[in-house]
Structure formats: structure tokens, C-alpha cells
Scaffold this active site. Structure first.
Site, PDB file in Angstrom:
ATOM      1  N   THR A 188       0.827  -1.214   0.000  1.00 36.35           N
ATOM      2  CA  THR A 188       0.000   0.000   0.000  1.00 36.35           C
ATOM      3  C   THR A 188       0.859   1.260   0.000  1.00 36.35           C
ATOM      4  OG1 THR A 188      -0.139  -0.132   2.410  1.00 36.35           O
ATOM      5  CG2 THR A 188      -1.924  -1.142   1.151  1.00 36.35           C
ATOM      6  N   HIS A 201       6.389  -0.117   7.199  1.00 35.44           N
ATOM      7  CA  HIS A 201       6.596   0.756   8.354  1.00 35.44           C
ATOM      8  C   HIS A 201       6.618  -0.101   9.625  1.00 35.44           C
ATOM      9  CE1 HIS A 201       2.284   0.276   9.061  1.00 35.44           C
ATOM     10  NE2 HIS A 201       2.058   0.700   7.826  1.00 35.44           N
ATOM     11  N   HIS A 210       4.451  -3.037  10.483  1.00 32.24           N
ATOM     12  CA  HIS A 210       4.733  -4.354   9.884  1.00 32.24           C
ATOM     13  C   HIS A 210       5.824  -5.099  10.640  1.00 32.24           C
ATOM     14  CE1 HIS A 210       3.234  -2.058   6.248  1.00 32.24           C
ATOM     15  NE2 HIS A 210       2.456  -3.118   6.227  1.00 32.24           N
ATOM     16  N   LYS A 240     -10.930  -0.992   8.650  1.00 33.14           N
ATOM     17  CA  LYS A 240     -10.788   0.295   7.971  1.00 33.14           C
ATOM     18  C   LYS A 240     -12.163   0.949   7.913  1.00 33.14           C
ATOM     19  CE  LYS A 240      -6.416  -0.302   6.941  1.00 33.14           C
ATOM     20  NZ  LYS A 240      -6.221  -1.589   7.597  1.00 33.14           N
ATOM     21  N   ARG A 255     -10.428   1.841   0.508  1.00 36.82           N
ATOM     22  CA  ARG A 255      -9.086   2.240   0.105  1.00 36.82           C
ATOM     23  C   ARG A 255      -9.108   2.804  -1.308  1.00 36.82           C
ATOM     24  NH1 ARG A 255      -4.725   0.143   3.052  1.00 36.82           N
ATOM     25  NH2 ARG A 255      -5.211  -1.515   4.533  1.00 36.82           N
ATOM     26  N   GLN A 280      -7.837 -13.755   0.060  1.00 37.93           N
ATOM     27  CA  GLN A 280      -6.853 -14.175   1.054  1.00 37.93           C
ATOM     28  C   GLN A 280      -6.987 -15.664   1.358  1.00 37.93           C
ATOM     29  OE1 GLN A 280      -6.098 -11.371   4.161  1.00 37.93           O
ATOM     30  NE2 GLN A 280      -5.361 -12.915   5.594  1.00 37.93           N
ATOM     31  N   ASP A 327      -6.707  -8.199  13.631  1.00 34.16           N
ATOM     32  CA  ASP A 327      -7.726  -7.753  12.678  1.00 34.16           C
ATOM     33  C   ASP A 327      -7.854  -8.710  11.496  1.00 34.16           C
ATOM     34  OD1 ASP A 327      -5.170  -7.069  11.790  1.00 34.16           O
ATOM     35  OD2 ASP A 327      -5.868  -5.329  10.669  1.00 34.16           O
ATOM     36  N   LYS A 354      -1.766   6.426  18.551  1.00 34.86           N
ATOM     37  CA  LYS A 354      -1.603   5.283  17.652  1.00 34.86           C
ATOM     38  C   LYS A 354      -0.143   4.860  17.575  1.00 34.86           C
ATOM     39  CE  LYS A 354      -2.895   3.598  13.063  1.00 34.86           C
ATOM     40  NZ  LYS A 354      -3.569   3.928  11.787  1.00 34.86           N
ATOM     41  N   LYS A 371       3.211   6.029  14.844  1.00 38.31           N
ATOM     42  CA  LYS A 371       3.133   7.404  14.358  1.00 38.31           C
ATOM     43  C   LYS A 371       3.979   8.300  15.252  1.00 38.31           C
ATOM     44  CE  LYS A 371      -0.308   6.803  11.287  1.00 38.31           C
ATOM     45  NZ  LYS A 371      -0.352   7.243   9.892  1.00 38.31           N
ATOM     46  N   THR A 372       4.635   9.272  14.660  1.00 39.43           N
ATOM     47  CA  THR A 372       5.340  10.291  15.411  1.00 39.43           C
ATOM     48  C   THR A 372       5.065  11.629  14.752  1.00 39.43           C
ATOM     49  OG1 THR A 372       7.483  11.084  16.203  1.00 39.43           O
ATOM     50  CG2 THR A 372       7.503   9.848  14.149  1.00 39.43           C
TER      51      THR A 372
END
Length: 428
Positions: free
Chosen positions: A49, A54, A57, A91, A95, A182, A203, A238, A241-242
């Protein structure tokens, strides 16, 4: 490939549970027996995606590596096909669909990144790299509906939490059918490689159990599923994230220094949990760190261990040492010790101004030209009041001119105004 100080466990599955890495499993007793008695082939899917993975993962990537260290065979599945669709799991909205060329480009980037963590040349248990576009890109709609769709009722598909959460807000047939894609992946990986176990975040439970159902119906074999917990932070923000931005594994998107800073700033309430999740330190070593940290939290020994292990794992020891050096230089004010690369990392995102020969070298004029200050009057006041620093040195002369020795590595001059406002001069 850096692995840290992991000790082999006689009961691998129990160690996973002790680390908090097991959220749900199908037939836990049978899975534990199989893992402890024979080599198992397992897979995790990574949909492309973006052009980089990141730290969201990182947990499943490291899980594959943990299994490989125990002699199991990990399969890293790049979703070149499913990435064209998009997983609706947890989600809130549809997407955006990407073109085939973009997804293929991103798939290649992800393959390259995965090879840094998983050993595809291991003599005993070499990992397998697969791309589901190889089978999803060529199957016809008629064949897919006959061979896969016939195995699932609408009621079964509607019962999945990932679908139920989207019914009220709306879900397209495209994303509704994702669980079938999947499930088909699991079937193909069983046929091609003998894969019997799928890992994923919590999830993914609905998608994983659909794959197990397809294996049961089509092959009459028992597949297994194991999910890891979705990572939450104690402060409610979350994970991954920064300052609103994702923390990427690609050093061009998130520098090793930024990456190190993310981990060194881990909340006290999260740090021991993250040591268990993200490092290969043994549980005994982590317990010792926890005891030292509990006795003296101000030492931040746990955060330092976490930042060292994960930064070294992802970027290598040299980049870890570099990140520590940048941090120490910024804290101490010894900016002149920084190399050009370290300055670029440590001051990424800091306002910068390129100085040309027309700008001259008088500091007062440069402060105005670069908009560090709004006027010459303000520049004079700041200089006279001692609010301006050049490479960590306080400058109070209104007539000060930048010299060659002020150009760090011949390229940069670091300006600080007040206590925390940094600016970067670069030279054309």
C-alpha cells in the site's frame, strides 16, 4: 543480519505466549504440538500500500524470523494481487485503488526490505518469497467463482467482524470479496509449498479462518491460524506514528536518527512490553533490564536497550551509533562534532536557507534574509541579548561574519535562536 542475544527455547510456543505475542489461535493444542515436534511452513501477507513497510509491519516480520530461528520455514507473501483491491479489515472507509504498475513497483520495494530481516539463503530453513499476483493475476472470474466462491455462503462472509463493522457505512463488493482472495492465497501456498499456518494481526482473524475453511473443504487438511495483538500505546495515541507521520523502515523516508528517537521516547508503561515484542533479547535478559529500570526509571535503561536493539536490527550497528552520537551532540551542544550526514539526519525538517555569494557573510543580514527574524532591529536585539548561537557557540556581536570554520564539513552552519529553535544554513 543482526539478531541480538536470543536464546533458543525448549518450548517455542510457550515463549511466544510469555512474550505476549499470541492473541488468538485455532486449535491451540494441535498447533503447539506440531510446532514443538516438526518443522512447519507458515506465512504472513504484506500488501503493497506504499513503497515501504513501516513499523506497524515490524511485529509480523520479526515473528517470521522467530519461527525461522526455530527451524520452521517462513513464507513472506507480497500482495501484488490483493494490493490491487485493499483489505477492508478494521478500515473505516474504502481504500483508494492503485494502478498495476505502481503496485508492482511497491511490491519490489517490499521484497527488498523483507530480505533484510528474513534469511532466504538459510541452509536448514530458507525462507520463501512469494507474490500472489502470480496466481490472482491469471485466474478467470468464472474459475474463481466456481472454485473458491462456491465454498462460502453470504451468511458466513457477513459474519466476519471486518465486514460487520463496515455494513452501516458501506462496503463495496470489491472489498467484501477480499476475504476470498486471502483464503485462496492460503490454498495456493499449501499447494505450492505445503504451508499450513497463517500469521497476522488480530484484525486478520476473519480472513485467516476463511482460508482454513477453504483448506478443509478443498484439500481435507487442517490448517492453523495465529494472530498477534494489535499494538496499543498507554497514552492512547496510535502506535507507529510520530508527530502525525508513519515511522518507515526505509531510511530515506524515516532517518535512522528519527527511528532511534521514536524508540528512545517510548512511554515507561510500554517499554518492557515492547522489549518482548520487538527484540531478540531473551526473557531472562528482559527481566534483568526491567528490574534495573524499576529501581531507577530516570536512567531510562529500558528505553536505551529497546532503541539500541531495534535500531540496530533495522538499520545496522553503524547507523545506531550515529543516531546516539547525534542525540548526544544535540543534548550537549557539541554540534561541531557532527558530520554532514549526521547534520542532515539530525536536522531533517528544520527550516533551512541556502546561502549564495550575493547574501554575503554578515550574520545579522543572514538572520533577516533567512527569515529567522523579522527585521534588522530584531536581529540586533537577539544578538545583543545572547539569543543567537552558531554551531552551539553564543554570538553577541552585531558585526559577526560567518567564517570558513563555521561551515561544518564545508556545507552547513547550524543556527539556534533561543533554547530550542533550530535553523540550518547550507552553502551553494
Amino acid at each position: 543480519m543482526y539478531l541480538g542475544g536470543m536464546n533458543m527455547s525448549s518450548d517455542f510456543f510457550q515463549e511466544l505466549k510469555d512474550r505476549g505475542l499470541v492473541f488468538q489461535t485455532t486449535d491451540e493444542a494441535a498447533l503447539e504440538k506440531q510446532l514443538n515436534e516438526e518443522s512447519v511452513k507458515l506465512y504472513v501477507g504484506f500488501d503493497p500500500t506504499a513503497d515501504s513497510l513501516h513499523i506497524g509491519h515490524l511485529l509480523p516480520i520479526l515473528m517470521l524470523r522467530r519461527f525461522q530461528l526455530q527451524g520452521h520455514v517462513p513464507i513472506a507473501l507480497v500482495g501484488g494481487g490483493t494490493g490491487m483491491i485493499g483489505d477492508p479489515s478494521f478500515k473505516d472507509q474504502e481504500r483508494q485503488l492503485n494502478t498495476l504498475s505502481i503496485v508492482q513497483e511497491w511490491s519490489q520495494s517490499i521484497k527488498d526490505q523483507l530480505s533484510r530481516f528474513i534469511d532466504f539463503d538459510d541452509e536448514k530453513a530458507p525462507a520463501v518469497l512469494a507474490n500472489n499476483y502470480d496466481w490472482l493475476g491469471s485466474i478467470s472470474l468464472i474459475d474463481f467463482l466456481r472454485d473458491v466462491g462456491k465454498n462460502f455462503t453470504i451468511n458466513y462472509m457477513m459474519s466476519k467482524e471486518s465486514v460487520k463493522r463496515r455494513i452501516e457505512s458501506g462496503i463495496s463488493y470489491t472489498e467484501f470479496a477480499y476475504q476470498l482472495l486471502q483464503a485462496y492465497d492460503f490454498l495456493k501456498l499449501y499447494e505450492n509449498h505445503g504451508c499450513l499456518l497463517q500469521l497476522g494481526g488480530s484484525d486478520q482473524w476473519g480472513n485467516i479462518t476463511s482460508g482454513i475453511e477453504l483448506l478443509r473443504r478443498e484439500k481435507e487438511v487442517q490448517g492453523f491460524g495465529l494472530t498477534m495483538p494489535l499494538i496499543t500505546k498507554a497514552d492512547g495515541t496510535k502506535f507507529g506514528k510520530t508527530e502525525g507521520n508513519a515511522v518507515w523502515l526505509d531510511p530515506e523516508k524515516t532517518t535512522p536518527y528519527e527511528f532511534y528517537q521514536f524508540w528512545i521516547n517510548t512511554d515507561d508503561r510500554d517499554v518492557i512490553k515492547f522489549l518482548k515484542y520487538f527484540t531478540f533479547l531473551s526473557l531472562t535478559e528482559i527481566t534483568a533490564i526491567e528490574q534495573e529500570f524499576t529501581a531507577a526509571p530516570e536512567s531510562r535503561v529500558a528505553q536505551k536497550a529497546l532503541a539500541k536493539e531495534v535500531t540496530t536490527l533495522v538499520h545496522g550497528e553503524e547507523k545506531y551509533r550515529q543516531a546516539v552520537h547525534i542525540s548526544q551532540a544535540l543534548f550537549s551542544g557539541e554540534l561541531k562534532t557532527l558530520s554532514s550526514e549526521e547534520i542532515s539526519q539530525g536536522f531533517k525538517g528544520v527550516p533551512s536557507y541556502e546561502i549564495t555569494t550575493e547574501d554575503g557573510s554578515q550574520l545579522l543580514d543572514l538572520l533577516v534574509a533567512s527569515k529567522i527574524v523579522s527585521s534588522r532591529r530584531q536581529a540586533r536585539e537577539d544578538l545583543q541579548n545572547g539569543a543567537i548561537y552558531v554551531n552551539g557557540d553564543r554570538i553577541q556581536s552585531v558585526d559577526y561574519e560567518l567564517r570558513e570554520e563555521d561551515k561544518l564539513s564545508g556545507k552547513h552552519t547550524i543556527i539556534r535562536r533561543g533554547k530550542k529553535k533550530y535553523f540550518l544554513f547550507t552553502f551553494a
